[in-house]
Write a protein that holds these residues in place. Structure first.
Motif, short mmCIF file in Angstrom:
data_model
loop_
_atom_site.label_atom_id
_atom_site.label_comp_id
_atom_site.label_asym_id
_atom_site.label_seq_id
_atom_site.Cartn_x
_atom_site.Cartn_y
_atom_site.Cartn_z
N PRO A 24 0.75 -1.22 0.05
CA PRO A 24 -0.27 0.08 -0.11
C PRO A 24 0.63 1.28 -0.15
O PRO A 24 0.34 2.34 -0.44
CB PRO A 24 -0.73 -0.24 1.36
N LEU A 25 2.13 1.13 0.28
CA LEU A 25 2.93 2.36 0.46
C LEU A 25 2.91 3.08 -1.18
O LEU A 25 3.13 2.54 -2.04
CB LEU A 25 4.22 2.07 0.96
N GLN A 26 2.96 4.33 -1.01
CA GLN A 26 3.02 5.08 -2.28
C GLN A 26 4.01 6.29 -2.10
O GLN A 26 4.34 6.82 -1.04
CB GLN A 26 1.69 6.12 -2.57
N PHE A 27 4.65 6.64 -3.21
CA PHE A 27 5.63 7.58 -3.42
C PHE A 27 5.18 8.45 -4.28
O PHE A 27 4.86 8.36 -5.26
CB PHE A 27 7.15 7.09 -3.77
N GLU A 181 19.03 5.17 -1.90
CA GLU A 181 19.43 4.28 -0.59
C GLU A 181 18.34 4.63 0.53
O GLU A 181 17.72 3.77 1.20
CB GLU A 181 20.75 4.61 -0.01
N ALA A 182 17.80 5.90 0.72
CA ALA A 182 17.04 6.39 1.65
C ALA A 182 15.53 5.93 1.25
O ALA A 182 14.78 5.31 2.22
CB ALA A 182 16.78 7.73 1.85
N LEU A 183 15.08 5.83 0.00
CA LEU A 183 13.81 5.48 -0.52
C LEU A 183 13.63 3.93 -0.42
O LEU A 183 12.83 3.48 -0.03
CB LEU A 183 13.77 5.84 -2.21
N GLY A 184 14.91 3.35 -0.61
CA GLY A 184 14.66 1.61 -0.38
C GLY A 184 14.72 1.68 0.99
O GLY A 184 14.15 0.38 1.33
N ALA A 185 15.38 2.10 1.84
CA ALA A 185 15.23 1.64 3.47
C ALA A 185 13.63 2.06 3.84
O ALA A 185 13.40 1.28 4.62
CB ALA A 185 16.27 2.66 4.28
N ILE A 186 13.26 3.12 3.06
CA ILE A 186 11.61 3.54 3.60
C ILE A 186 10.82 2.39 3.02
O ILE A 186 9.74 1.57 3.56
CB ILE A 186 11.26 4.78 2.90
N HIS A 187 11.14 1.95 1.70
CA HIS A 187 10.49 0.71 1.05
C HIS A 187 10.42 -0.54 2.11
O HIS A 187 9.36 -1.25 2.45
CB HIS A 187 10.95 0.51 -0.24
N ALA A 188 11.66 -0.77 2.52
CA ALA A 188 11.98 -2.10 3.25
C ALA A 188 11.16 -1.84 4.60
O ALA A 188 10.78 -2.97 5.02
CB ALA A 188 13.50 -2.39 3.50
N PRO A 194 -0.15 1.81 4.70
CA PRO A 194 -0.76 2.71 3.84
C PRO A 194 -0.47 4.12 3.98
O PRO A 194 -1.18 4.86 4.12
CB PRO A 194 -2.29 2.55 4.07
N ILE A 195 0.69 4.64 3.47
CA ILE A 195 1.21 6.00 3.72
C ILE A 195 1.78 6.57 2.34
O ILE A 195 2.01 5.71 1.34
CB ILE A 195 2.29 6.08 4.72
#
Length: 233
Positions: A24-27, A181-188, A194-195
């Motif tokens: 559910p996460l969205q960028f 790298e930061a976006l990958g950490a947020i995804h992980a 659902p943010i």
């Protein structure tokens, strides 16, 4: 996929929402120009209020070299008749939304630039304030005359040549890696939440962001909205 559109009457920026089918996460990507009309920044601020986390561009610390480079867009708002203002986080970021700054330090940014050939580096440092003066004198028309259009997958010979340019690589490669790298950490860590995660970076960084999210994590552009950056007077 067009990111920034330049026509004879306006400059527009496309806000893209990227999603995966199974999480559910969205960028939400906000391609920024660091000089624009106040209305553009007000539109971005309203949309940032709907986000749960903001990932923000911003080189940490100060240096004379970075200050010289930013003259290219700091001169333009000096003439009030231009109707343009410089981007400032204090005016852009809404209260209550957490902000993450994964950008490089000023020392790291300048180290990458100083690795360029000596003549290239010297030309860059001289050209930045000159460009700023041109923007200040000519106003919004200077932006319309320049080829500011940005695509995520360059298809023209000119765009491909720009992507290979050593100055562009020096200015963006390390910063893009740090951001991804930061976006990958947020995804992980938060992909099952659902943010909405806003990514507020200069338009020139967005092609790398799109490619990284698509190829590295399976996100795809699903929705787009055009915002007007500026119109000539």
């Amino acid at each position: 996929m067009q990111i920034v559109e330049v026509t004879g009457y306006a400059v527009r920026s496309a806000v893209y929402t990227m999603r995966r089918k199974d999480t559910p996460l969205q960028f939400v990507l906000f391609p920024m120009l660091h000089v624009a009309s106040p209305t553009f920044y007000a539109q971005v601020r309203r949309r940032l209020r709907t986000c749960d986390l903001i990932v923000m561009e911003g080189i940490k610390g100060r240096s004379a070299g970075v200050g010289t480079l930013t003259l290219a867009y700091r001169f333009a708002p000096r003439r009030r008749r231009n109707g343009l203002v410089e981007q400032h986080d204090a005016d852009l970021l809404p209260a209550g939304v957490p902000v993450l700054y994964p950008d490089v330090t000023a020392a790291e940014a300048m180290a990458d630039l100083r690795a360029l050939p000596r003549m290239t580096y010297a030309t860059l440092m001289v050209a930045a304030p000159v460009m700023g003066l041109v923007f200040a004198i000519r106003g919004p028309r200077a932006f319309l005359d320049e080829d500011l259009a940005v695509e995520d997958l360059p298809s023209t010979h000119e765009a491909e040549a720009l992507a290979d340019h050593e100055v562009l690589h020096a200015m963006t490669d390390r910063r893009d890696r740090r951001l991804l790298e930061a976006l990958g950490a947020i995804h992980a860590e938060r992909r099952d939440e659902p943010i909405r995660v806003a990514v507020v970076y200069g338009a020139g960084h967005v092609p790398a962001i799109v490619t990284g999210l698509v190829e590295g994590f399976g996100y795809q552009p699903r929705d787009a909205e055009w915002l007007t950056v500026l119109v000539p007077r």
